[in-house]
Design a protein around this motif. Structure first.
Motif, PDB file in Angstrom:
ATOM      1  N   LYS A   1      20.165   8.278  -9.885  1.00 20.58           N
ATOM      2  CA  LYS A   1      20.726   9.284 -10.390  1.00 20.58           C
ATOM      3  C   LYS A   1      19.502  11.053  -9.880  1.00 20.58           C
ATOM      4  O   LYS A   1      20.034  11.886  -9.720  1.00 20.58           O
ATOM      5  N   SER A   2      18.285  10.566 -10.165  1.00 22.00           N
ATOM      6  CA  SER A   2      17.093  11.737  -8.826  1.00 22.00           C
ATOM      7  C   SER A   2      17.013  10.942  -7.920  1.00 22.00           C
ATOM      8  O   SER A   2      16.118  11.181  -7.413  1.00 22.00           O
ATOM      9  N   CYS A   3      17.416  10.083  -7.250  1.00 17.20           N
ATOM     10  CA  CYS A   3      17.013  10.211  -6.375  1.00 17.20           C
ATOM     11  C   CYS A   3      16.681  10.995  -5.166  1.00 17.20           C
ATOM     12  O   CYS A   3      18.272  11.440  -4.608  1.00 17.20           O
ATOM     13  N   LYS A   4      15.841  10.988  -4.072  1.00 13.24           N
ATOM     14  CA  LYS A   4      15.793  12.607  -3.101  1.00 13.24           C
ATOM     15  C   LYS A   4      16.006  12.088  -1.709  1.00 13.24           C
ATOM     16  O   LYS A   4      15.930  12.606  -1.038  1.00 13.24           O
ATOM     17  N   LEU A   5      16.289  10.588  -1.626  1.00 12.23           N
ATOM     18  CA  LEU A   5      16.174   9.771  -0.422  1.00 12.23           C
ATOM     19  C   LEU A   5      17.716   9.880   0.529  1.00 12.23           C
ATOM     20  O   LEU A   5      18.926   9.873   0.233  1.00 12.23           O
ATOM     21  N   ILE A   6      17.063  10.120   1.756  1.00  6.93           N
ATOM     22  CA  ILE A   6      18.550  11.243   2.669  1.00  6.93           C
ATOM     23  C   ILE A   6      19.248   9.748   3.646  1.00  6.93           C
ATOM     24  O   ILE A   6      18.299   8.902   4.090  1.00  6.93           O
TER      25      ILE A   6
ATOM     26  N   HIS B   1      12.737   9.093   3.365  1.00  3.43           N
ATOM     27  CA  HIS B   1      12.255  10.202   2.827  1.00  3.43           C
ATOM     28  C   HIS B   1      11.991  10.994   4.107  1.00  3.43           C
ATOM     29  O   HIS B   1      11.697  12.006   4.186  1.00  3.43           O
ATOM     30  N   ALA B   2      11.823  10.152   5.058  1.00  3.96           N
ATOM     31  CA  ALA B   2      11.052  10.982   6.754  1.00  3.96           C
ATOM     32  C   ALA B   2      12.351  10.857   7.323  1.00  3.96           C
ATOM     33  O   ALA B   2      12.036  10.035   8.567  1.00  3.96           O
ATOM     34  N   PRO B   3      13.322  11.727   7.245  1.00  3.49           N
ATOM     35  CA  PRO B   3      14.826  11.915   8.181  1.00  3.49           C
ATOM     36  C   PRO B   3      14.419  12.259   9.468  1.00  3.49           C
ATOM     37  O   PRO B   3      15.469  11.494  10.086  1.00  3.49           O
TER      38      PRO B   3
ATOM     39  N   SER C   1      11.478  -1.453   5.239  1.00  5.65           N
ATOM     40  CA  SER C   1      10.283  -1.226   5.001  1.00  5.65           C
ATOM     41  C   SER C   1       9.831  -1.230   6.374  1.00  5.65           C
ATOM     42  O   SER C   1       8.466  -1.700   6.547  1.00  5.65           O
ATOM     43  N   LEU C   2       9.909   0.317   6.638  1.00  7.99           N
ATOM     44  CA  LEU C   2       8.870   0.872   8.287  1.00  7.99           C
ATOM     45  C   LEU C   2       7.786   0.941   7.554  1.00  7.99           C
ATOM     46  O   LEU C   2       7.493   2.040   7.115  1.00  7.99           O
ATOM     47  N   ALA C   3       7.073   0.739   8.159  1.00  2.03           N
ATOM     48  CA  ALA C   3       5.664   0.939   8.070  1.00  2.03           C
ATOM     49  C   ALA C   3       4.631   0.408   9.203  1.00  2.03           C
ATOM     50  O   ALA C   3       4.879  -0.733  10.328  1.00  2.03           O
ATOM     51  N   VAL C   4       3.689   1.682   9.215  1.00  2.26           N
ATOM     52  CA  VAL C   4       2.649   1.388  10.352  1.00  2.26           C
ATOM     53  C   VAL C   4       1.296   1.720  10.084  1.00  2.26           C
ATOM     54  O   VAL C   4       0.876   2.785   9.057  1.00  2.26           O
ATOM     55  N   SER C   5       0.063   0.433  10.289  1.00  3.29           N
ATOM     56  CA  SER C   5      -0.955   0.969   9.049  1.00  3.29           C
ATOM     57  C   SER C   5      -1.428   2.418  10.091  1.00  3.29           C
ATOM     58  O   SER C   5      -1.385   3.072   9.585  1.00  3.29           O
ATOM     59  N   PRO C   6      -1.927   2.801   8.158  1.00  4.05           N
ATOM     60  CA  PRO C   6      -2.397   4.209   8.566  1.00  4.05           C
ATOM     61  C   PRO C   6      -3.438   5.127   9.397  1.00  4.05           C
ATOM     62  O   PRO C   6      -3.070   5.678  10.009  1.00  4.05           O
TER      63      PRO C   6
ATOM     64  N   ASP D   1       0.852  -1.216  -0.029  1.00  2.00           N
ATOM     65  CA  ASP D   1       0.375   0.250   0.156  1.00  2.00           C
ATOM     66  C   ASP D   1       1.307   1.234  -0.016  1.00  2.00           C
ATOM     67  O   ASP D   1       1.004   2.182  -1.146  1.00  2.00           O
ATOM     68  N   TYR D   2       2.281   1.187   0.882  1.00  2.00           N
ATOM     69  CA  TYR D   2       2.821   2.421   0.919  1.00  2.00           C
ATOM     70  C   TYR D   2       3.721   2.517  -0.626  1.00  2.00           C
ATOM     71  O   TYR D   2       3.801   3.790  -0.693  1.00  2.00           O
ATOM     72  N   ALA D   3       4.251   1.302  -0.904  1.00  2.00           N
ATOM     73  CA  ALA D   3       4.785   1.374  -2.051  1.00  2.00           C
ATOM     74  C   ALA D   3       4.364   2.142  -3.051  1.00  2.00           C
ATOM     75  O   ALA D   3       4.502   2.773  -4.108  1.00  2.00           O
ATOM     76  N   ALA D   4       2.699   1.701  -3.493  1.00  2.00           N
ATOM     77  CA  ALA D   4       2.149   2.415  -4.264  1.00  2.00           C
ATOM     78  C   ALA D   4       2.244   3.906  -4.175  1.00  2.00           C
ATOM     79  O   ALA D   4       1.792   4.712  -5.173  1.00  2.00           O
ATOM     80  N   GLU D   5       1.594   4.124  -3.150  1.00  2.00           N
ATOM     81  CA  GLU D   5       2.151   5.954  -2.503  1.00  2.00           C
ATOM     82  C   GLU D   5       3.855   6.302  -2.915  1.00  2.00           C
ATOM     83  O   GLU D   5       3.896   7.262  -2.780  1.00  2.00           O
ATOM     84  N   GLY D   6       4.668   5.631  -3.342  1.00  2.00           N
ATOM     85  CA  GLY D   6       5.539   5.704  -4.048  1.00  2.00           C
ATOM     86  C   GLY D   6       6.753   5.881  -2.263  1.00  2.00           C
ATOM     87  O   GLY D   6       7.764   6.453  -2.279  1.00  2.00           O
ATOM     88  N   VAL D   7       6.582   5.787  -1.012  1.00  2.00           N
ATOM     89  CA  VAL D   7       6.937   6.641   0.269  1.00  2.00           C
ATOM     90  C   VAL D   7       7.806   5.202   0.766  1.00  2.00           C
ATOM     91  O   VAL D   7       8.629   5.434   1.312  1.00  2.00           O
ATOM     92  N   LEU D   8       7.462   3.840   0.175  1.00  2.00           N
ATOM     93  CA  LEU D   8       8.370   2.667   0.259  1.00  2.00           C
ATOM     94  C   LEU D   8       8.999   1.982  -0.546  1.00  2.00           C
ATOM     95  O   LEU D   8       8.040   1.974  -2.512  1.00  2.00           O
ATOM     96  N   LEU D   9       9.631   1.140  -1.219  1.00  2.00           N
ATOM     97  CA  LEU D   9      10.326   0.466  -2.039  1.00  2.00           C
ATOM     98  C   LEU D   9       9.718  -0.891  -1.613  1.00  2.00           C
ATOM     99  O   LEU D   9       9.357  -1.673  -1.362  1.00  2.00           O
ATOM    100  N   PRO D  10       8.943  -1.293  -2.939  1.00  2.00           N
ATOM    101  CA  PRO D  10       8.031  -2.373  -3.021  1.00  2.00           C
ATOM    102  C   PRO D  10       8.613  -3.707  -3.108  1.00  2.00           C
ATOM    103  O   PRO D  10       9.995  -3.651  -3.105  1.00  2.00           O
ATOM    104  N   ARG D  11       8.365  -4.601  -2.516  1.00  2.00           N
ATOM    105  CA  ARG D  11       8.665  -6.307  -2.088  1.00  2.00           C
ATOM    106  C   ARG D  11       8.029  -7.138  -2.319  1.00  2.00           C
ATOM    107  O   ARG D  11       6.447  -7.059  -2.191  1.00  2.00           O
ATOM    108  N   THR D  12       8.318  -7.763  -2.851  1.00  2.00           N
ATOM    109  CA  THR D  12       7.156  -9.284  -3.671  1.00  2.00           C
ATOM    110  C   THR D  12       6.828  -9.984  -2.316  1.00  2.00           C
ATOM    111  O   THR D  12       7.939  -9.702  -1.355  1.00  2.00           O
ATOM    112  N   GLU D  13       5.823 -11.011  -1.667  1.00  2.00           N
ATOM    113  CA  GLU D  13       5.745 -11.556  -0.734  1.00  2.00           C
ATOM    114  C   GLU D  13       6.693 -12.727  -0.572  1.00  2.00           C
ATOM    115  O   GLU D  13       7.284 -13.264   0.553  1.00  2.00           O
ATOM    116  N   GLU D  14       7.269 -12.890  -1.898  1.00  2.00           N
ATOM    117  CA  GLU D  14       7.842 -13.972  -3.038  1.00  2.00           C
ATOM    118  C   GLU D  14       9.772 -13.453  -0.908  1.00  2.00           C
ATOM    119  O   GLU D  14      10.054 -14.032  -0.685  1.00  2.00           O
ATOM    120  N   ASN D  15       9.891 -11.982  -1.761  1.00  2.00           N
ATOM    121  CA  ASN D  15      11.019 -11.410  -0.957  1.00  2.00           C
ATOM    122  C   ASN D  15      10.750 -11.208   0.355  1.00  2.00           C
ATOM    123  O   ASN D  15      11.913 -11.779   1.082  1.00  2.00           O
TER     124      ASN D  15
END
Ligand SMILES: CC(C)(COP(=O)(O)OP(=O)(O)OC[C@H]1O[C@@H](n2cnc3c(N)ncnc32)[C@H](O)[C@@H]1OP(=O)(O)O)[C@@H](O)C(=O)NCCC(=O)NCCS
Length: 169
Positions: free
Chosen positions: A139-144, A106-108, A69-74, A20-34
């Motif tokens: 090259k365009s990464c804005k993560l800190i 993105h949340a330093p 992959s740090l996430a808390v339910s919205p 859900d957060y990966a779809a918003e672009g705030v987390l990197l996606p991971r497959t269930e297998e991963n």
């Protein structure tokens, strides 16, 4: 609400939370297998048998680990639970005698609140080697990068060339 290590049956719920957060672009996606492959790195928040949060602590040798992959339910954000997961991950690092823990985020400010300091990815060649080098967005990464020293006595100091040389004595 309790924190615990993840179990195999949590994989689908962890994956759904990250997706859900990966779809918003705030987390990197991971497959269930991963997620399943790296399950031993995951810590979770559980309430009434439901997974309400997760974090992964991935090892980079004995000296360094990454919080991913740090996430808390919205619906339960802002109640200190993300902080609890970070503290749990740092405690886990201490138990494993890992000296330093970093995140690339993105949340330093959130991490600074928990004792991390802003860093540079150049100070983390292990991360560059493992992920950044092959990342299409590098090259365009804005993560800190942020890093916390949890066990100062376990930090591996670089071996300086010429330390044993008489000319430096
Ligand atoms: C980031 C996240 C895990 C924080 O969990 P949480 O339970 O809401 O956080 P806590 O209640 O422990 O802490 C809240 C504090 O963090 C701050 N914070 C939360 N998300 C933040 C963000 N994206 N950027 C900066 N600060 C943030 C809040 O402003 C608040 O600060 P305050 O206490 O000074 O008011 C959660 O918001 C989340 O799942 N976000 C989506 C995924 C994500 O961005 N993960 C982190 C990227 S590595």
């Amino acid at each position: 609400m309790r924190t615990r290590k993840a179990r195999l049956r949590d994989a689908a719920a962890i994956h759904a939370l990250i997706a859900d957060y990966a779809a918003e672009g705030v987390l990197l996606p991971r497959t269930e297998e991963n997620v399943r492959e790296h399950l031993s790195t995951f810590l979770v928040l559980e309430e009434k048998s439901k997974i309400a949060g997760c974090v992964s602590l991935e090892n980079y040798g004995s000296d360094l680990a990454e919080i991913r992959s740090l996430a808390v339910s919205p619906e339960i954000r802002g109640r200190g639970l993300g902080g609890r997961l970070v503290e749990f991950a740092l405690e886990e690092a201490r138990l494993k005698k890992i000296a330093r823990v970093f995140a690339v985020t993105h949340a330093p400010e959130f991490f600074v609140h928990h004792g991390f300091a802003a860093s540079s990815r150049r100070a983390l060649p292990e991360k560059i080697e493992r992920d950044c080098r092959t990342c299409p967005k590098a090259k365009s990464c804005k993560l800190i990068a942020v890093i916390a020293t949890v066990l100062p006595e376990e930090v591996m100091l670089p071996i300086l060339d010429g330390v044993a040389s008489p000319s430096l004595a």
